[in-house]
Design an enzyme around this catalytic site. Sequence first.
Site, PDB file in Angstrom:
ATOM      1  N   HIS A   1      -3.697  -5.810   2.315  1.00  0.00           N
ATOM      2  CA  HIS A   1      -3.179  -6.074   3.690  1.00  0.00           C
ATOM      3  C   HIS A   1      -3.929  -7.394   3.980  1.00  0.00           C
ATOM      4  CE1 HIS A   1      -2.267  -1.696   4.229  1.00  0.00           C
ATOM      5  NE2 HIS A   1      -3.171  -1.473   3.473  1.00  0.00           N
TER       6      HIS A   1
ATOM      7  N   CYS B   1       0.610  -1.180   0.037  1.00  0.00           N
ATOM      8  CA  CYS B   1       0.121   0.145   0.144  1.00  0.00           C
ATOM      9  C   CYS B   1       0.848   1.337  -0.032  1.00  0.00           C
ATOM     10  CB  CYS B   1      -1.052  -0.081   1.188  1.00  0.00           C
ATOM     11  SG  CYS B   1      -2.545   0.815   0.800  1.00  0.00           S
TER      12      CYS B   1
HETATM   13  N1  GLN Z   1      -2.047   6.715   2.091  1.00  0.00           N
HETATM   14  C1  GLN Z   1      -2.145   5.664   0.774  1.00  0.00           C
HETATM   15  C2  GLN Z   1      -3.537   5.721   0.225  1.00  0.00           C
HETATM   16  O1  GLN Z   1      -4.791   6.334   0.694  1.00  0.00           O
HETATM   17  C3  GLN Z   1      -1.955   4.447   1.450  1.00  0.00           C
HETATM   18  C4  GLN Z   1      -3.004   3.874   2.226  1.00  0.00           C
HETATM   19  C5  GLN Z   1      -2.323   2.550   3.057  1.00  0.00           C
HETATM   20  O2  GLN Z   1      -1.371   2.165   2.964  1.00  0.00           O
HETATM   21  N2  GLN Z   1      -3.488   1.854   3.718  1.00  0.00           N
HETATM   22  O3  GLN Z   1      -3.607   5.643  -0.940  1.00  0.00           O
END
Ligand code: GLN
Length: 242
Positions: A195, A94
């Site tokens: 995740h 992510c």
């Molecule tokens: N901040 C990033 C987004 O919203 C990654 C989010 C995350 O790592 N869950 O795209």
Amino acid sequence: MSESSLRVVWVYPDLLSTYGDQGNVLVVERRARRRGLTVDRVDVRSDERVPTSGDIYLIGGGEDRPQRLATERLRRDGGLERAAGNGAIIFTVCAGYQIVGNEFINDLGEREPGLGLLDVASTRGTEDRCVGDVIADIDERLGLPQLTGFENHQGITHLGPGVRPLARLRMGRGNGTGDGTEGAWQETVFGTYMHGPVLARNPQLADLLLKLALDVNALPPIDDRWYEALRAERMAAAVQPG
Ligand code: GLN
């Protein structure tokens, strides 16, 4: 891998570790030890230098501001790029995935240069946040079972010619560009939006990282009943967002 032990580096747990992504390092560590390997696990906080001699580096997800801070520090530090140059295995989730790409849109709405380890570029999706279950068929070159995970991100990621998609979506939004792809990989660098933690739900992916680090084609089998039970339960519970 160094003579004595497998060096597993968990990058910036203080900034990048959403939705249980720390589980990824636990799974890699556990599965290596179960094969009789000695593991040297190094947790690198964001005020510490990133070692360049690691075998496997893991980076998790993060909210938008910590993601920018982590990127600035990693760029200044330079250790992860050097490790990549040494052929280290780098597995990112992510925010971590966006950080190792060429650029993303930061929390200030500006284009933030990434580390350029994966030929991808992320922008902010114009649609709703991508939230929900993900099921995807992994790249046949990697030859692993179907992937299960869940996603929660606003950014969407465009793949450049230097990478291959990590997987093709059966469910979920993945890279978010509508082309049916999820994640990306290029040589020894991997990125995914999943995740779960993704390596607990997909232990063969953890084993792939170990095999690449050890430069072997196979690992001794271990008892995967609990992993299989988790996979089956999560696959059955996956729902297509309405
Ligand atoms: N901040 C990033 C987004 O919203 C990654 C989010 C995350 O790592 N869950 O795209």
